[in-house]
Design a protein around this motif. Structure first.
Motif, short mmCIF file in Angstrom:
data_model
loop_
_atom_site.label_atom_id
_atom_site.label_comp_id
_atom_site.label_asym_id
_atom_site.label_seq_id
_atom_site.Cartn_x
_atom_site.Cartn_y
_atom_site.Cartn_z
N SER A 1 0.83 -1.20 0.00
CA SER A 1 0.00 0.00 0.00
C SER A 1 0.87 1.26 0.00
CB SER A 1 -0.94 0.00 1.20
OG SER A 1 -0.27 0.31 2.41
N GLN A 2 1.99 1.22 0.72
CA GLN A 2 2.90 2.36 0.74
C GLN A 2 3.57 2.56 -0.62
OE1 GLN A 2 5.20 0.94 4.03
NE2 GLN A 2 4.08 2.16 5.55
N LEU A 3 3.93 1.45 -1.28
CA LEU A 3 4.50 1.55 -2.62
C LEU A 3 3.47 2.09 -3.60
CD1 LEU A 3 6.60 -1.72 -2.91
CD2 LEU A 3 7.40 0.60 -2.48
N GLY A 4 2.21 1.74 -3.39
CA GLY A 4 1.15 2.30 -4.23
C GLY A 4 1.07 3.80 -4.08
N ASP A 5 1.20 4.28 -2.86
CA ASP A 5 1.20 5.72 -2.60
C ASP A 5 2.40 6.39 -3.27
OD1 ASP A 5 0.41 8.18 -1.26
OD2 ASP A 5 2.10 7.84 0.08
N ILE A 6 3.56 5.75 -3.18
CA ILE A 6 4.77 6.30 -3.78
C ILE A 6 4.66 6.34 -5.31
CG2 ILE A 6 7.22 5.84 -4.19
CD1 ILE A 6 7.37 4.85 -1.29
N SER A 7 4.13 5.28 -5.90
CA SER A 7 4.02 5.24 -7.37
C SER A 7 3.05 6.30 -7.87
CB SER A 7 3.59 3.85 -7.83
OG SER A 7 2.27 3.54 -7.38
N GLU A 8 1.98 6.54 -7.09
CA GLU A 8 1.03 7.58 -7.49
C GLU A 8 1.67 8.96 -7.34
OE1 GLU A 8 -2.58 10.28 -6.90
OE2 GLU A 8 -1.16 9.68 -5.36
N SER A 9 2.48 9.13 -6.31
CA SER A 9 3.22 10.39 -6.15
C SER A 9 4.14 10.63 -7.33
CB SER A 9 4.03 10.36 -4.85
OG SER A 9 3.20 10.33 -3.72
N ALA A 10 4.77 9.56 -7.82
CA ALA A 10 5.66 9.69 -8.98
C ALA A 10 4.88 10.11 -10.22
CB ALA A 10 6.37 8.36 -9.23
N LEU A 11 3.67 9.56 -10.39
CA LEU A 11 2.82 9.96 -11.51
C LEU A 11 2.49 11.45 -11.44
CD1 LEU A 11 0.19 7.08 -11.89
CD2 LEU A 11 2.02 7.67 -13.48
N LYS A 12 2.15 11.92 -10.25
CA LYS A 12 1.79 13.33 -10.08
C LYS A 12 2.99 14.23 -10.32
CE LYS A 12 -0.03 12.78 -6.00
NZ LYS A 12 -0.73 13.06 -4.73
N ARG A 13 4.15 13.84 -9.82
CA ARG A 13 5.34 14.64 -10.04
C ARG A 13 5.67 14.74 -11.53
NH1 ARG A 13 8.72 15.68 -5.75
NH2 ARG A 13 10.61 15.46 -7.01
N ARG A 14 5.50 13.64 -12.22
CA ARG A 14 5.77 13.63 -13.66
C ARG A 14 4.77 14.53 -14.40
NH1 ARG A 14 8.62 10.40 -17.17
NH2 ARG A 14 7.78 10.20 -19.30
N ALA A 15 3.53 14.55 -13.91
CA ALA A 15 2.50 15.39 -14.53
C ALA A 15 2.56 16.83 -14.05
CB ALA A 15 1.11 14.81 -14.25
N GLY A 16 3.32 17.10 -12.98
CA GLY A 16 3.45 18.45 -12.45
C GLY A 16 2.23 18.94 -11.69
N VAL A 17 1.54 18.02 -10.99
CA VAL A 17 0.36 18.41 -10.22
C VAL A 17 0.52 17.95 -8.77
CG1 VAL A 17 -1.16 18.32 -12.22
CG2 VAL A 17 -0.89 16.28 -10.80
N LYS A 18 -0.21 18.61 -7.87
CA LYS A 18 -0.15 18.26 -6.45
C LYS A 18 -1.08 17.10 -6.12
CE LYS A 18 -0.77 20.28 -1.83
NZ LYS A 18 -1.83 19.38 -1.35
N ASP A 19 -2.29 17.12 -6.69
CA ASP A 19 -3.29 16.09 -6.43
C ASP A 19 -3.80 15.53 -7.75
OD1 ASP A 19 -3.28 16.49 -3.59
OD2 ASP A 19 -4.54 18.27 -3.87
#
Length: 258
Positions: A201-219
């Motif tokens: 579940s924590q890795l899921g959170d991290i992978s989603e954070s990576a997607l957002k960083r790549r897209a340049g969005v906070k949420d």
């Protein structure tokens, strides 16, 4: 950082969590088509957000993909599970046919998300209420323990390049909380499995954070006050449900005590 800045999102976060918990518990308790429909709608919303994050040049796709995925998951309630995989893969393959960039990233995330959501409905139907409660509570416990330990203890970052806010103190506190949940529900072995699921579940959170960083969005969106979007809230549950689905399919979960 001021106390208000440090805890400023707590009220909205708690209120949103209470509403989500109430809706989720009613659907979970009833099971059947109500729970299946809720999972289908949430999955459709997450695919809508995922498509917005990755397919920037396809403004009409997010809504279309969200609607198709919701319908596909809902239809699976009425047909044999044998047809699940092709029905889940079909909308993803259609989306990939029109994408020129990030195809692998989109495919892996979307397929994992859909298999996890379908697995969650199967877990409710075949494993019963307690199985899903165990899964949800260990993810919630991981999140809450990690949130408060990270805020109060702080310390070294767990994976700063992908998730700047996640700390080792919060991560390890989540493992401990998940182990306790597993211990309560099924004893030592389920406790150990719960730690692995917590880490997923924590890795899921991290992978989603990576997607957002790549897209340049906070949420991923602003659907849920204090939490951001559906992916922000359920990324951990999706990854946890995916691991539980794989464990159930290949080695089986420990039997819960009567």
């Amino acid at each position: 950082m001021t106390s208000q800045g440090k805890w400023g999102d707590l009220q909205a976060r708690v209120l949103s969590a209470v509403v989500m918990l109430a809706v989720g518990l009613v659907a979970l308790w009833q099971g059947g088509i109500l729970f299946h429909a809720l999972v289908a709608c949430v999955a459709g919303g997450m695919i809508w957000e995922l498509t917005r994050l990755i397919a920037h040049d396809k403004p009409s796709w997010p809504i279309q993909m969200g609607a198709v995925v919701t319908l596909a998951l809902f239809v699976l309630y009425f047909i044999p599970p044998f047809f699940a995989l092709p029905i889940l893969l079909a909308p993803v393959l259609v989306a990939l046919s029109g994408m020129t960039a990030d195809r692998l990233r989109y495919a892996l995330y979307a397929i994992g998300l859909l298999v996890a959501c379908f697995g969650l409905t199967v877990l409710r139907e075949q494993g019963g209420l307690e199985r899903v409660l165990w899964l949800i509570l260990l993810v919630v416990a991981t999140d809450i323990a990690g949130y408060f330990a990270g805020k109060m203890i702080g310390g070294p970052k767990f994976w700063p390049s992908l998730s700047p806010k996640k700390t080792w103190s919060g991560t390890s506190a989540g493992w401990v909380a998940a182990f306790v949940v597993g211990l309560i529900f099924g004893g030592f072995w389920l406790g150990l499995i719960s730690v692995a699921v917590s880490f997923a579940s924590q890795l899921g959170d991290i992978s989603e954070s990576a997607l957002k960083r790549r897209a340049g969005v906070k949420d991923s969106s602003n659907l849920l006050p204090g939490h951001g979007g559906l992916l922000d809230r359920f990324d951990g549950l999706v990854a946890a449900a995916l691991l539980v689905t794989l464990i159930s399919a290949f080695i089986g979960l420990p039997t819960l005590p009567n």
